[in-house]
Design a protein around this motif. Structure first.
Motif, PDB file in Angstrom:
ATOM      1  N   UNK A  90      -0.400  15.835  12.507  1.00 39.91           N
ATOM      2  CA  UNK A  90       0.265  15.513  13.756  1.00 39.91           C
ATOM      3  C   UNK A  90      -0.147  14.160  14.328  1.00 39.91           C
ATOM      4  N   UNK A  91       0.810  13.491  14.956  1.00 41.16           N
ATOM      5  CA  UNK A  91       0.532  12.247  15.668  1.00 41.16           C
ATOM      6  C   UNK A  91       1.346  12.237  16.963  1.00 41.16           C
ATOM      7  N   UNK A  92       0.876  11.472  17.935  1.00 39.06           N
ATOM      8  CA  UNK A  92       1.542  11.429  19.242  1.00 39.06           C
ATOM      9  C   UNK A  92       2.713  10.455  19.180  1.00 39.06           C
ATOM     10  N   UNK A  93       3.933  10.894  19.447  1.00 43.01           N
ATOM     11  CA  UNK A  93       5.070   9.966  19.456  1.00 43.01           C
ATOM     12  C   UNK A  93       4.889   8.883  20.519  1.00 43.01           C
ATOM     13  N   UNK A  94       5.534   7.777  20.348  1.00 43.04           N
ATOM     14  CA  UNK A  94       5.445   6.651  21.281  1.00 43.04           C
ATOM     15  C   UNK A  94       5.829   7.073  22.701  1.00 43.04           C
TER      16      UNK A  94
ATOM     17  N   UNK B  86      -8.046   6.377   9.510  1.00 41.73           N
ATOM     18  CA  UNK B  86      -6.871   5.686  10.054  1.00 41.73           C
ATOM     19  C   UNK B  86      -5.626   5.771   9.175  1.00 41.73           C
ATOM     20  N   UNK B  87      -5.675   6.515   8.076  1.00 50.38           N
ATOM     21  CA  UNK B  87      -4.522   6.523   7.165  1.00 50.38           C
ATOM     22  C   UNK B  87      -3.828   7.880   7.078  1.00 50.38           C
ATOM     23  N   UNK B  88      -4.243   8.860   7.894  1.00 49.08           N
ATOM     24  CA  UNK B  88      -3.747  10.212   7.666  1.00 49.08           C
ATOM     25  C   UNK B  88      -2.713  10.698   8.662  1.00 49.08           C
ATOM     26  N   UNK B  89      -2.602  10.085   9.824  1.00 48.38           N
ATOM     27  CA  UNK B  89      -1.612  10.532  10.799  1.00 48.38           C
ATOM     28  C   UNK B  89      -0.201  10.430  10.216  1.00 48.38           C
ATOM     29  N   UNK B  90       0.575  11.482  10.396  1.00 43.94           N
ATOM     30  CA  UNK B  90       1.970  11.583   9.933  1.00 43.94           C
ATOM     31  C   UNK B  90       2.109  11.691   8.419  1.00 43.94           C
ATOM     32  N   UNK B  91       0.998  11.831   7.694  1.00 43.99           N
ATOM     33  CA  UNK B  91       1.079  11.995   6.252  1.00 43.99           C
ATOM     34  C   UNK B  91       1.378  13.453   5.887  1.00 43.99           C
TER      35      UNK B  91
ATOM     36  N   UNK C  30      -7.000  21.233   0.755  1.00 48.52           N
ATOM     37  CA  UNK C  30      -5.846  20.397   1.100  1.00 48.52           C
ATOM     38  C   UNK C  30      -5.938  19.090   0.328  1.00 48.52           C
ATOM     39  N   UNK C  31      -4.795  18.642  -0.208  1.00 52.07           N
ATOM     40  CA  UNK C  31      -4.713  17.333  -0.858  1.00 52.07           C
ATOM     41  C   UNK C  31      -3.464  16.611  -0.349  1.00 52.07           C
ATOM     42  N   UNK C  32      -3.357  15.304  -0.569  1.00 50.96           N
ATOM     43  CA  UNK C  32      -2.100  14.618  -0.269  1.00 50.96           C
ATOM     44  C   UNK C  32      -0.951  15.204  -1.086  1.00 50.96           C
ATOM     45  N   UNK C  33       0.224  15.264  -0.487  1.00 51.87           N
ATOM     46  CA  UNK C  33       1.433  15.717  -1.199  1.00 51.87           C
ATOM     47  C   UNK C  33       2.212  14.476  -1.627  1.00 51.87           C
ATOM     48  N   UNK C  34       1.980  14.056  -2.874  1.00 51.56           N
ATOM     49  CA  UNK C  34       2.551  12.813  -3.363  1.00 51.56           C
ATOM     50  C   UNK C  34       3.128  13.020  -4.754  1.00 51.56           C
ATOM     51  N   UNK C  35       4.385  12.657  -4.942  1.00 55.30           N
ATOM     52  CA  UNK C  35       5.011  12.745  -6.256  1.00 55.30           C
ATOM     53  C   UNK C  35       4.726  11.487  -7.063  1.00 55.30           C
TER      54      UNK C  35
ATOM     55  N   UNK D 158      -7.902  15.787  14.202  1.00 53.05           N
ATOM     56  CA  UNK D 158      -6.555  15.892  13.648  1.00 53.05           C
ATOM     57  C   UNK D 158      -6.156  17.349  13.459  1.00 53.05           C
ATOM     58  N   UNK D 159      -4.847  17.585  13.445  1.00 48.11           N
ATOM     59  CA  UNK D 159      -4.284  18.907  13.230  1.00 48.11           C
ATOM     60  C   UNK D 159      -3.225  18.838  12.136  1.00 48.11           C
ATOM     61  N   UNK D 160      -3.252  19.797  11.230  1.00 50.46           N
ATOM     62  CA  UNK D 160      -2.226  19.902  10.198  1.00 50.46           C
ATOM     63  C   UNK D 160      -1.210  20.948  10.622  1.00 50.46           C
ATOM     64  N   UNK D 161       0.055  20.553  10.635  1.00 49.82           N
ATOM     65  CA  UNK D 161       1.161  21.416  11.043  1.00 49.82           C
ATOM     66  C   UNK D 161       1.915  21.866   9.802  1.00 49.82           C
ATOM     67  N   UNK D 162       1.759  23.126   9.406  1.00 50.76           N
ATOM     68  CA  UNK D 162       2.452  23.659   8.231  1.00 50.76           C
ATOM     69  C   UNK D 162       3.682  24.472   8.629  1.00 50.76           C
ATOM     70  N   UNK D 163       4.091  24.370   9.881  1.00 52.61           N
ATOM     71  CA  UNK D 163       5.293  25.050  10.346  1.00 52.61           C
ATOM     72  C   UNK D 163       5.060  26.413  10.949  1.00 52.61           C
ATOM     73  N   UNK D 164       3.810  26.842  11.028  1.00 56.12           N
ATOM     74  CA  UNK D 164       3.514  28.154  11.607  1.00 56.12           C
ATOM     75  C   UNK D 164       3.655  28.110  13.122  1.00 56.12           C
TER      76      UNK D 164
END
Length: 358
Positions: free
Chosen positions: A120-124, A98-103, A162-167, A139-145
């Protein structure tokens, strides 16, 4: 004011931003090899990829003390590439769906190229009201391809990690936001222990380093124990805090000090080791808190290895671990570092024999 060195903060940033999921820990392994080298007599490793720096005692037949972190972080692996240019993935380690959508996540290819993408997540606007929780398998990861062919042109393949992209970010004087503090904390505290002890003589042979694949079932610990055959082990790991609505029981709270981990699902702290830790923190006036964990550490494998190894976990807690971001308190790190150093300086053949049941 919290006294923490800029060098320590720099190491925190460097370690937490590395990309190292279970089974693919090379970035952390190489970092530790380079950084530990000035402080140890040699660096050893096992066939699974765990590594340890060795600081030898001048005493003959000195007992072996193991300080064990783990290198890996939770993450994912690519399992499918769709014709639309999306990526399906599976979890590596214990994560909630439950914590990964839109991350934002970061993918690493075999050639060492990095790509950021969004889960990816479904917009309202397009929701029907019938949606339920989405599993990681969906779930699907969108890398811009734009297509499967473009994914291949980017060098992306099934099996990439794959890992979280966090600074890394210092939020306030005492609180830090980062990914992978579980368990780059252990990697950092071990490295800084070696640095602190560089010019000190010990009564023990000290083995400090990190195991692989802890997050997928404590898999690396057994191999490193068979390699080193320690007489005593101090596991350094990060555990979940549960203090957002106050300090609840023995669940861990930020800023309350090093964790005296009396129980988890993989290990019960022995009576003698418990009393030794408490005596030390009280005598040295080290900030500490009792802790009971719903999870486990490499101590779960180490303490029952060989004929049994006296083992304790010298831990810290952090909020929101096993997600894309954690928040932790640098004062807890300093308390744990102080306790770890005091224990290693105090340990001797006689002390270790007392901590055994024989």
């Amino acid at each position: 004011m919290t006294q923490i060195r800029q060098e320590t903060l720099t190491r925190m940033k460097e370690l937490t931003e590395l990309h190292a999921v279970p089974g693919f820990e090379n970035e952390v392994r190489e970092y530790l090899k380079e950084k530990m080298a000035p402080y140890v007599d040699e660096i050893i490793g096992d066939n699974m990829g765990s590594i340890y720096g060795v600081k030898k005692s001048k005493k003959e037949n000195a007992p072996k003390v193991l300080v064990a972190a783990h290198m890996d972080e939770i993450g994912f692996m690519v399992t499918e590439m769709t014709k639309e240019g999306m990526l399906k993935f599976t979890a590596l380690g214990g994560v909630s769906s439950d914590v990964w959508l839109s991350q934002t996540l970061q993918l690493k290819t075999r050639e060492g190229r990095y790509y950021n993408g969004v889960v990816g997540s479904i917009p309202k606007h397009f929701r029907t009201g019938k949606e339920t929780g989405v599993s990681i398998a969906d779930m699907l990861l969108d890398v811009g391809a734009e297509s499967l062919d473009q994914l291949k042109e980017m060098g992306i393949k099934i099996g990439d990690t794959i890992v979280p992209r966090t600074d890394f970010e210092r939020l306030t004087e005492n609180r830090v936001l980062a990914k992978a503090w579980d368990n780059r904390y252990g990697c950092l505290v071990g490295l800084e222990l070696l640095e602190q002890l560089k010019d000190k003589e010990l009564d023990v042979d000290l083995y400090v380093g990190a195991n692989v694949q802890e997050e997928v079932g404590l898999r690396g610990a057994s191999a490193s124990v068979n390699l080193i055959q320690p007489d005593l082990a101090l596991v350094v790991d990060c555990s979940p805090a549960n203090d957002m609505k106050g300090h609840i029981g023995l669940s861990g709270a930020l800023g309350k000090g090093v964790l005296i981990r009396i129980l988890d699902r993989t290990m019960i702290l022995s009576e003698r080791m418990r009393d030794y830790l408490i005596d030390t923190v009280e005598e040295k006036e080290i900030e500490h808190q009792y802790f009971q964990s719903p999870g486990g550490t490499d101590g779960g494998e180490i303490h029952k290895s060989l004929t049994g190894i006296p083992t304790a976990v010298i831990g810290v807690c952090a909020r929101y671990i096993h997600t894309s971001k954690a928040i932790y308190d640098v004062r807890d790190y300093l308390s744990a570092k102080t306790l770890l150093e005091e224990l290693v300086l105090d340990l001797s053949s006689e002390k270790i024999e007392y901590l055994k049941f024989n």
